[in-house]
Design an enzyme around this catalytic site. Structure first.
Site, PDB file in Angstrom:
ATOM      1  N   GLY A 186       0.861  -1.171   0.043  1.00 47.44           N
ATOM      2  CA  GLY A 186       0.058  -0.134   0.189  1.00 47.44           C
ATOM      3  C   GLY A 186       0.692   1.328  -0.073  1.00 47.44           C
ATOM      4  O   GLY A 186       0.297   2.373   0.149  1.00 47.44           O
ATOM      5  N   MET A 239       2.569   2.679  -2.392  1.00 47.16           N
ATOM      6  CA  MET A 239       2.594   3.523  -3.777  1.00 47.16           C
ATOM      7  C   MET A 239       1.321   2.915  -4.393  1.00 47.16           C
ATOM      8  O   MET A 239       1.336   1.739  -4.614  1.00 47.16           O
ATOM      9  CB  MET A 239       3.920   3.552  -4.347  1.00 47.16           C
ATOM     10  CG  MET A 239       4.927   4.406  -3.742  1.00 47.16           C
ATOM     11  SD  MET A 239       6.662   3.988  -4.053  1.00 47.16           S
ATOM     12  CE  MET A 239       6.954   2.459  -3.012  1.00 47.16           C
ATOM     13  N   ARG A 256       4.146 -12.693  -4.482  1.00 49.05           N
ATOM     14  CA  ARG A 256       5.467 -12.331  -4.064  1.00 49.05           C
ATOM     15  C   ARG A 256       5.556 -13.357  -2.572  1.00 49.05           C
ATOM     16  O   ARG A 256       4.425 -13.833  -2.294  1.00 49.05           O
ATOM     17  CB  ARG A 256       5.293 -10.847  -3.587  1.00 49.05           C
ATOM     18  CG  ARG A 256       4.046 -10.858  -2.620  1.00 49.05           C
ATOM     19  CD  ARG A 256       4.132  -9.129  -2.232  1.00 49.05           C
ATOM     20  NE  ARG A 256       2.671  -9.076  -1.910  1.00 49.05           N
ATOM     21  CZ  ARG A 256       1.958  -7.966  -1.654  1.00 49.05           C
ATOM     22  NH1 ARG A 256       2.970  -6.616  -2.158  1.00 49.05           N
ATOM     23  NH2 ARG A 256       0.924  -7.532  -1.295  1.00 49.05           N
ATOM     24  N   HIS A 269      -5.103  -3.704   4.535  1.00 48.13           N
ATOM     25  CA  HIS A 269      -3.745  -2.786   5.027  1.00 48.13           C
ATOM     26  C   HIS A 269      -3.431  -3.375   6.339  1.00 48.13           C
ATOM     27  O   HIS A 269      -2.329  -3.642   6.633  1.00 48.13           O
ATOM     28  CB  HIS A 269      -4.028  -1.449   4.747  1.00 48.13           C
ATOM     29  CG  HIS A 269      -2.830  -0.692   5.134  1.00 48.13           C
ATOM     30  ND1 HIS A 269      -2.492  -0.027   6.558  1.00 48.13           N
ATOM     31  CD2 HIS A 269      -1.795  -0.290   4.709  1.00 48.13           C
ATOM     32  CE1 HIS A 269      -1.612   0.663   6.426  1.00 48.13           C
ATOM     33  NE2 HIS A 269      -0.862   0.369   5.581  1.00 48.13           N
ATOM     34  N   ARG A 301      27.850 -12.423  36.280  1.00 42.54           N
ATOM     35  CA  ARG A 301      28.105 -11.313  36.840  1.00 42.54           C
ATOM     36  C   ARG A 301      27.884 -11.522  38.227  1.00 42.54           C
ATOM     37  O   ARG A 301      26.931 -12.027  38.674  1.00 42.54           O
ATOM     38  CB  ARG A 301      27.036 -10.156  36.457  1.00 42.54           C
ATOM     39  CG  ARG A 301      27.136  -9.916  34.846  1.00 42.54           C
ATOM     40  CD  ARG A 301      26.233  -8.796  34.656  1.00 42.54           C
ATOM     41  NE  ARG A 301      26.131  -8.554  33.117  1.00 42.54           N
ATOM     42  CZ  ARG A 301      25.360  -9.367  32.237  1.00 42.54           C
ATOM     43  NH1 ARG A 301      24.526 -10.238  32.754  1.00 42.54           N
ATOM     44  NH2 ARG A 301      25.484  -8.809  31.096  1.00 42.54           N
ATOM     45  N   ARG A 306      32.829 -13.756  36.351  1.00 36.33           N
ATOM     46  CA  ARG A 306      33.527 -12.511  36.428  1.00 36.33           C
ATOM     47  C   ARG A 306      33.756 -11.704  37.633  1.00 36.33           C
ATOM     48  O   ARG A 306      32.732 -11.672  38.310  1.00 36.33           O
ATOM     49  CB  ARG A 306      32.925 -11.463  35.427  1.00 36.33           C
ATOM     50  CG  ARG A 306      33.583 -10.238  35.190  1.00 36.33           C
ATOM     51  CD  ARG A 306      32.818  -9.401  34.428  1.00 36.33           C
ATOM     52  NE  ARG A 306      31.624  -8.694  34.847  1.00 36.33           N
ATOM     53  CZ  ARG A 306      30.718  -7.901  34.300  1.00 36.33           C
ATOM     54  NH1 ARG A 306      31.064  -7.404  32.942  1.00 36.33           N
ATOM     55  NH2 ARG A 306      29.681  -7.609  34.820  1.00 36.33           N
ATOM     56  N   GLY A 328      34.129  -8.505  25.681  1.00 34.45           N
ATOM     57  CA  GLY A 328      33.091  -7.719  26.321  1.00 34.45           C
ATOM     58  C   GLY A 328      32.672  -6.554  25.525  1.00 34.45           C
ATOM     59  O   GLY A 328      33.086  -5.389  25.545  1.00 34.45           O
ATOM     60  N   THR A 329      31.907  -6.842  24.438  1.00 34.38           N
ATOM     61  CA  THR A 329      31.508  -5.925  23.104  1.00 34.38           C
ATOM     62  C   THR A 329      30.740  -4.830  23.866  1.00 34.38           C
ATOM     63  O   THR A 329      30.764  -3.549  22.982  1.00 34.38           O
ATOM     64  CB  THR A 329      31.057  -6.613  21.936  1.00 34.38           C
ATOM     65  OG1 THR A 329      29.856  -7.393  22.509  1.00 34.38           O
ATOM     66  CG2 THR A 329      31.919  -7.579  21.415  1.00 34.38           C
ATOM     67  N   ASN A 330      30.165  -4.746  24.862  1.00 34.22           N
ATOM     68  CA  ASN A 330      29.569  -3.448  25.384  1.00 34.22           C
ATOM     69  C   ASN A 330      30.342  -2.583  25.703  1.00 34.22           C
ATOM     70  O   ASN A 330      30.571  -1.443  25.219  1.00 34.22           O
ATOM     71  CB  ASN A 330      28.654  -3.821  26.511  1.00 34.22           C
ATOM     72  CG  ASN A 330      27.643  -4.749  26.428  1.00 34.22           C
ATOM     73  OD1 ASN A 330      27.302  -4.986  25.352  1.00 34.22           O
ATOM     74  ND2 ASN A 330      26.949  -5.320  27.577  1.00 34.22           N
ATOM     75  N   ASP A 331      31.577  -2.813  26.654  1.00 30.44           N
ATOM     76  CA  ASP A 331      32.364  -1.839  26.743  1.00 30.44           C
ATOM     77  C   ASP A 331      33.485  -1.543  25.589  1.00 30.44           C
ATOM     78  O   ASP A 331      33.794  -0.208  25.333  1.00 30.44           O
ATOM     79  CB  ASP A 331      33.638  -2.445  28.258  1.00 30.44           C
ATOM     80  CG  ASP A 331      32.734  -1.869  29.397  1.00 30.44           C
ATOM     81  OD1 ASP A 331      32.636  -0.644  29.437  1.00 30.44           O
ATOM     82  OD2 ASP A 331      32.388  -2.593  30.222  1.00 30.44           O
ATOM     83  N   CYS A 360      30.611 -11.901  25.135  1.00 34.57           N
ATOM     84  CA  CYS A 360      29.672 -11.879  26.225  1.00 34.57           C
ATOM     85  C   CYS A 360      28.783 -10.614  26.337  1.00 34.57           C
ATOM     86  O   CYS A 360      28.022 -10.475  27.057  1.00 34.57           O
ATOM     87  CB  CYS A 360      30.283 -12.208  27.501  1.00 34.57           C
ATOM     88  SG  CYS A 360      31.262 -10.971  27.977  1.00 34.57           S
ATOM     89  N   TYR A 381      32.677 -19.563  20.842  1.00 30.84           N
ATOM     90  CA  TYR A 381      31.262 -19.501  21.266  1.00 30.84           C
ATOM     91  C   TYR A 381      30.798 -17.925  21.568  1.00 30.84           C
ATOM     92  O   TYR A 381      31.213 -16.967  21.515  1.00 30.84           O
ATOM     93  CB  TYR A 381      31.108 -20.083  22.754  1.00 30.84           C
ATOM     94  CG  TYR A 381      31.836 -19.333  23.898  1.00 30.84           C
ATOM     95  CD1 TYR A 381      30.963 -18.237  24.547  1.00 30.84           C
ATOM     96  CD2 TYR A 381      33.051 -19.541  24.222  1.00 30.84           C
ATOM     97  CE1 TYR A 381      31.721 -17.762  25.618  1.00 30.84           C
ATOM     98  CE2 TYR A 381      33.748 -18.880  25.219  1.00 30.84           C
ATOM     99  CZ  TYR A 381      33.061 -17.973  25.922  1.00 30.84           C
ATOM    100  OH  TYR A 381      33.415 -17.343  27.000  1.00 30.84           O
TER     101      TYR A 381
HETATM  102  P1  ADP Z   1      -0.173  -2.945  -4.832  1.00 34.86           P
HETATM  103  O1  ADP Z   1       1.280  -2.938  -5.008  1.00 34.86           O
HETATM  104  O2  ADP Z   1      -0.831  -1.999  -3.963  1.00 34.86           O
HETATM  105  O3  ADP Z   1      -0.692  -4.324  -4.498  1.00 34.86           O
HETATM  106  P2  ADP Z   1      -0.935  -3.269  -7.674  1.00 34.86           P
HETATM  107  O4  ADP Z   1       0.046  -2.445  -8.408  1.00 34.86           O
HETATM  108  O5  ADP Z   1      -0.570  -4.742  -7.304  1.00 34.86           O
HETATM  109  O6  ADP Z   1      -0.749  -2.493  -6.335  1.00 34.86           O
HETATM  110  O7  ADP Z   1      -2.195  -3.121  -8.117  1.00 34.86           O
HETATM  111  C1  ADP Z   1      -3.312  -3.301  -7.165  1.00 34.86           C
HETATM  112  C2  ADP Z   1      -4.388  -4.132  -7.785  1.00 34.86           C
HETATM  113  O8  ADP Z   1      -4.625  -3.426  -9.106  1.00 34.86           O
HETATM  114  C3  ADP Z   1      -3.988  -5.310  -8.245  1.00 34.86           C
HETATM  115  O9  ADP Z   1      -4.225  -6.282  -7.350  1.00 34.86           O
HETATM  116  C4  ADP Z   1      -4.819  -5.790  -9.296  1.00 34.86           C
HETATM  117  O10 ADP Z   1      -6.229  -6.229  -8.757  1.00 34.86           O
HETATM  118  C5  ADP Z   1      -5.222  -4.272  -9.949  1.00 34.86           C
HETATM  119  N1  ADP Z   1      -4.391  -4.392 -11.063  1.00 34.86           N
HETATM  120  C6  ADP Z   1      -3.166  -3.880 -11.494  1.00 34.86           C
HETATM  121  N2  ADP Z   1      -2.983  -4.111 -12.740  1.00 34.86           N
HETATM  122  C7  ADP Z   1      -3.903  -4.502 -13.385  1.00 34.86           C
HETATM  123  C8  ADP Z   1      -3.973  -4.863 -14.511  1.00 34.86           C
HETATM  124  N3  ADP Z   1      -3.007  -4.967 -15.649  1.00 34.86           N
HETATM  125  N4  ADP Z   1      -5.361  -5.299 -14.915  1.00 34.86           N
HETATM  126  C9  ADP Z   1      -6.107  -5.712 -14.131  1.00 34.86           C
HETATM  127  N5  ADP Z   1      -6.056  -5.286 -12.877  1.00 34.86           N
HETATM  128  C10 ADP Z   1      -5.025  -4.809 -12.527  1.00 34.86           C
HETATM  129 MG    MG Z   2      -0.446  -5.800  -5.652  1.00 35.54          MG
HETATM  130 MG    MG Z   3      32.624  -4.591  30.735  1.00 38.16          MG
END
Ligand code: ADP
Ligand code: MG
Ligand code: MG
Length: 918
Positions: free
Chosen positions: A110, A112, A353, A483, A605, A661, A811-814, A876, A896
């Site tokens: 979300g 961009m 992804r 979101h 300690r 120690r 003794g990486t803190n000190d 430590c 260790y």
């Molecule tokens: P985000 O990174 O917020 O997931 P996306 O670029 O994946 O944004 O786009 C959000 C949504 O827009 C996708 O999940 C899809 O449903 C829709 N979308 C993006 N590109 C296309 C496309 N070429 N055709 C149809 N739906 C699209």
């Molecule tokens: Mg998407």
């Molecule tokens: Mg010390």
């Protein structure tokens, strides 16, 4: 200079035409690289092209100008796409429509925004109707396009927002008595388009652009520009995302989920990212487009119901989706989060992804993908990973989440349930209601211990700061993929979504449920694993892992969570090369750490033993004593206690080494500083108040951390070294002689040594003391005397020091403190600025500074072993439990690492990962 750099990469139409793949994430962003990867694998993705992150970086650097050559490549690649699709962008007769989508190398949900249906104009909308015969879809797309373009592309300059359009949509819906947008007819949507154009003109002061190329150009610039938006920067900051070039821009051929009842759009996960359950899950909407599913406009349907839709096409679409999802999971060797659209029965994949998940889900996934078995049902699953691969999918934070508390079962049963909604992020959260993200941030800024629950109708990217600060998040709208849900799961934060029974009034700052109201500041308890929201504060309980490991509870050991933890730990031990010890000062801690897999104590300690109960009076007597005889008398009182403590610890660590120690902190830490307490001390010790005050004054140092502490104490008061050595060795002799023989491996550690002579002086005293006791007791006790390397000079002269020291413990803190010259107690005054301005990449007290402090460690090891090849070296400091630092320690050749008991499993995993990475 000619610039031949490639900025634009085509994808689609199979391997022959696709120019990228998943390995190119840094350049193409995650979305672009994976679209290319799917195209290579002949998975149906709508073709398009990706403008690289490098182009974005240049654009930002050049103050908003495309890099040389990019525009040309853009035109050529678009021409190729047009030719292959047989359509022209925004053509009046047969228009190609595209989406313009952002996507950096690391997914930022979300962050961009996407613009859909680009290429529609007053003319091309008719071309679209002509080609598809679907008038309603055409106007629906056009109104959406004006909305998204206005909001995402023009919004940042003009203040135009989605909300401005939303108002008009609501008006039209009201006018025609439509409850859902899907009920609006083509005519009504056409009317809406005219209204939208007016809204646009009013705010932007220019008519909606009718040149498709200009639309595309403006949209690409908007995506580039969004990289530096406040909310994107904030997300990166919170998630510590650094070193990225920028965002890529994906231009994708549109497919339409809003073409009627055999079309739709959705999101799905190959496995549950909250509980880790191995069944696919997801949500979809019929006759919808883009973000409708996550935007909460209509309530999405459960993916499971898709095959039983009226139209038969859905059965096939569902089966296709399941097949592709399982293919993707095996291909990426990781559960996937996908977005898809069905256009008139045909399935199109729009994104895949690696799925976000909680720590619990991560561990469950790793274990189940490697064992091929569902840990809860015993069902067979595909084996996707081997043990080593499974371990590399985990982080220390994942394991740590398994150790988090859950609600006390009895207390939860008794608690007053307010509502039940979607379990979007697991764990238990208790806190006071706040309604604004900024209030959550402010509360925690004021008091880091503050516990708040952020309550919202829904969350948006602007809220991430407050979501982070809150214990838990509760929303009244939105599904499992909203979101709030996605962001919270990524962090392993407790989150409950879609609590529709809650009436949330931001203005009055109250929640209404039935007749009850809850106001800001009232307490709520959330069970993110079940979606239950309770009134008040519910007591929490240790996790099954902790119950099983530390308390040895039999029932807990049967819990699948415990079993998963156990498997991960065993696999870690199969792979790691270095030992993991613990920092523990009491028999109880030592036993817990041992249960967590500690292979010895790396740091015991002794000073805490001086504070407990009445002992503090003995050490104060020591501090006030006039002469050696007086000091010895006071120390004799402490000796008894210390020896007992060590006996307990040695018993708990039977068979394992224990590094003790000698006293380290400056003496002023043991005396009272208020007048009242000083008077009490005087009374108790039978001396004058003035004498106490004088001595306290005398003990004052300008820089106690660089003052009379560590080995320096014993140089001044050798009787201290004698007493402590006696306590250690006498305890060791006693327990090894006892009926139930204990195997003791004591290691006496002299702190804060900077010169060999210093160590020699104390080593002689300690050794003479020890030898005498051993001789008297008649046991063949083996022990070692070593030192801490925590002063840079000690690291530099490690070869000399190793002539005397039988082991080193860094003794990486000190060492960090003295290498940087930062007082670790005062670093808070400037560290935030250093991090903000990127002068320091991270807090060096949290993550070992490899370049500086790390060099000293490396040098210490090398020089030490040049004198004493079998020199045992460990660490430590707090860094011993930090995965990145543990990995460094493996590289540096330490034997260790030592860390606090609850970090031991994390260090074991990190050590295994270091070994696997090689
Ligand atoms: P985000 O990174 O917020 O997931 P996306 O670029 O994946 O944004 O786009 C959000 C949504 O827009 C996708 O999940 C899809 O449903 C829709 N979308 C993006 N590109 C296309 C496309 N070429 N055709 C149809 N739906 C699209
Ligand atoms: Mg998407
Ligand atoms: Mg010390």
């Amino acid at each position: 200079m000619a610039n031949n750099k490639k900025y634009v990469y085509f994808y689609g139409f199979g391997k022959e035409h696709t120019e990228g793949d998943t390995s190119m994430k840094a350049l193409l962003g995650g979305k672009g690289a994976n679209l290319a990867e799917m195209a290579n694998a002949n998975i149906p993705v709508p073709p398009g092209f990706t403008v690289s992150t490098e182009a974005c970086a240049c654009y930002s650097k050049n103050g908003g100008r495309y890099p040389q050559g990019m525009e040309d490549q853009l035109k050529k690649t678009l021409a190729k796409l047009e030719q292959m699709m047989g359509k022209k962008l925004g053509d009046a007769d047969d228009p190609l429509l595209v989406s313009v989508r952002s996507g950096a190398a690391i997914s930022m949900p979300g962050m961009m925004d996407t613009v859909l249906n680009l290429g529609l104009t007053d003319k091309s909308v008719h071309g679209f109707i002509k080609q598809t015969g679907n008038e309603r879809t055409a106007w629906d797309c056009y109104r959406r396009f004006i909305d998204m373009f206005g909001d995402v592309v023009m919004g940042p300059y003009t203040g135009l927002t989605h909300h401005d359009f939303e108002i008009e949509l609501e008006k039209i819906k009201k006018k025609y008595k439509a409850t859902d947008d899907t009920e609006l007819t083509a005519e009504q949507l056409k009317e809406l388009v005219e209204v939208y154009k007016k809204v646009y003109l009013e705010k932007v002061k220019k008519p909606f652009p009718q040149d498709p190329m200009q639309q595309l150009d403006l949209a690409i610039r908007a995506v580039f520009g969004s990289w530096n938006s406040e909310r994107a920067e904030k997300y990166r900051q919170i998630n510590k995302i650094t070193g990225l070039l920028g965002t890529a821009v994906n231009v994708c051929t549109m497919v339409f989920g809003n073409m009627g009842d055999e079309s739709g759009t959705g999101v799905a996960f190959t496995r549950d990212g909250g509980t880790g359950d191995s069944k696919p899950m997801g949500e979809y909407l019929i006759n919808a487009q883009g973000e409708d599913v996550v935007a909460g406009i209509r309530t999405p349907k459960d993916l499971k119901d898709m095959p039983s839709e009226n139209s038969k096409v859905w059965k096939k679409a569902h089966a296709d989706l399941m097949k592709i999802m399982s293919r993707l999971e095996k291909h990426y060797k990781y559960p996937q989060d996908v977005e898809f659209t069905v256009q008139e029965g045909k399935l199109w994949m729009l994104q895949t992804r690696n799925a976000k998940r909680t720590g619990l889900a991560g561990v469950r996934w790793a274990v189940e993908m490697a064992t091929g078995e569902d840990m809860y049902t015993g069902e067979k699953l595909p084996k996707i990973l081997n043990q080593k691969e499974a371990l590399t999918t985990l982080s220390g934070d994942d394991l740590e989440q398994l150790l988090f508390p859950v609600f006390d079962i009895a207390a939860e049963k008794k608690a007053k349930l307010i509502t039940t909604a979607l379990p979007a992020g697991p764990g238990a959260a208790v806190g006071q209601i706040v309604f604004e993200a900024k209030d959550a941030e402010a509360a925690v800024k004021k008091d880091p211990q503050a516990k708040v629950i952020l309550v919202r109708q829904d969350t948006s990217p602007e809220d991430v700061g407050g979501m982070w600060a809150a214990q838990g998040v509760l929303t009244s709208t939105g599904g499992m993929t909203s979101h709030a849900a996605v962001v919270a799961r990524g962090w392993g934060k407790c989150c409950i979504c879609g609590a529709g029974e809650l009436g949330i009034d931001y203005k009055k700052k109250v929640i209404t449920v039935g007749k009850k109201t809850y106001k800001a500041g009232d307490w709520l308890s959330l069970n993110g694993s079940t979606g239950k929201v309770y009134e008040g504060q519910i007591a929490t309980q240790v996790s099954p892992v902790v119950a099983g490991v530390v308390d040895g509870t039999a029932a807990a050991k049967k819990d699948p969570i415990y079993k998963m933890y156990d498997l991960v730990s065993k696999w870690s031990d199969n792979n790691r090369k270095i030992n993991v010890r613990t920092n523990a000062d009491t028999p109880k801690d030592a036993a817990a750490a041992r249960a967590f897999g500690a292979e010895g104590i790396g740091l015991c300690r002794t000073e805490h033993m001086f504070f407990e109960g009445d002992r503090i009076w003995a050490i104060r007597e020591f501090i006030l004593a006039e002469d050696e005889a007086g000091r010895k008398a006071a120390l004799a009182k402490l000796l008894k206690h210390q020896q007992k403590d060590f006996e307990g610890i040695f018993k708990a660590m039977d068979g394992l080494p224990v590094t003790v120690r000698l006293l380290d902190p400056p003496l002023h830490e043991f005396v009272p500083h208020t007048k009242k307490d000083q008077q009490e001390m005087a009374k108790r010790l039978g001396v004058s108040a003035k004498k106490v005050a004088d001595r306290v004054k005398q003990l004052h140092e300008f820089n106690p951390m660089l003052g009379h502490r560590g080995c320096r104490l014993s140089v001044t008061f050798p009787e201290l070294c004698v007493m402590q050595t006696t306590a250690i060795i006498a305890a060791a002799c006693k327990v090894s002689k006892a009926k139930k023989k204990v195997k003791v491996l004591p290691e006496i550690m002299i702190p804060l040594v900077g010169t060999k002579a210093e160590l020699d002086y104390l080593e002689k005293i300690a050794r003479e003391t020890a030898e005498e006791i051993i001789k008297k007791s008649g046991v063949a006790l083996k022990y070692m005397i070593g030192t801490m390397i925590e002063i840079p000079r000690a690291a530099l002269t490690a070869d000399e020091i190793a002539e005397t020291a039988e082991f080193f413990s860094f003794g990486t803190n000190d060492l960090t403190q003295m290498t940087f010259g930062y007082s670790r107690d005062d670093i808070g005054t400037f560290l935030p600025d250093y991090l903000q301005e990127k002068i320091l990449p991270t807090d060096p007290f949290q993550h070992l500074d490899r370049n500086g402090v790390g060099q000293l460690v490396q040098m210490g090891v090398e020089r030490g072993r040049s004198t004493r090849p079998d020199l045992k070296c460990g660490i430590c400091g707090e860094h011993g439990g930090d995965p990145a630092s543990v990995k460094f320690c493996c590289k540096a050749g330490l034997n260790y690492v030592s860390c606090s008991p609850f970090r031991v499993p994390i260090a074991r995993l990190a050590a295994a990962q270091a070994a696997i990475a090689g």
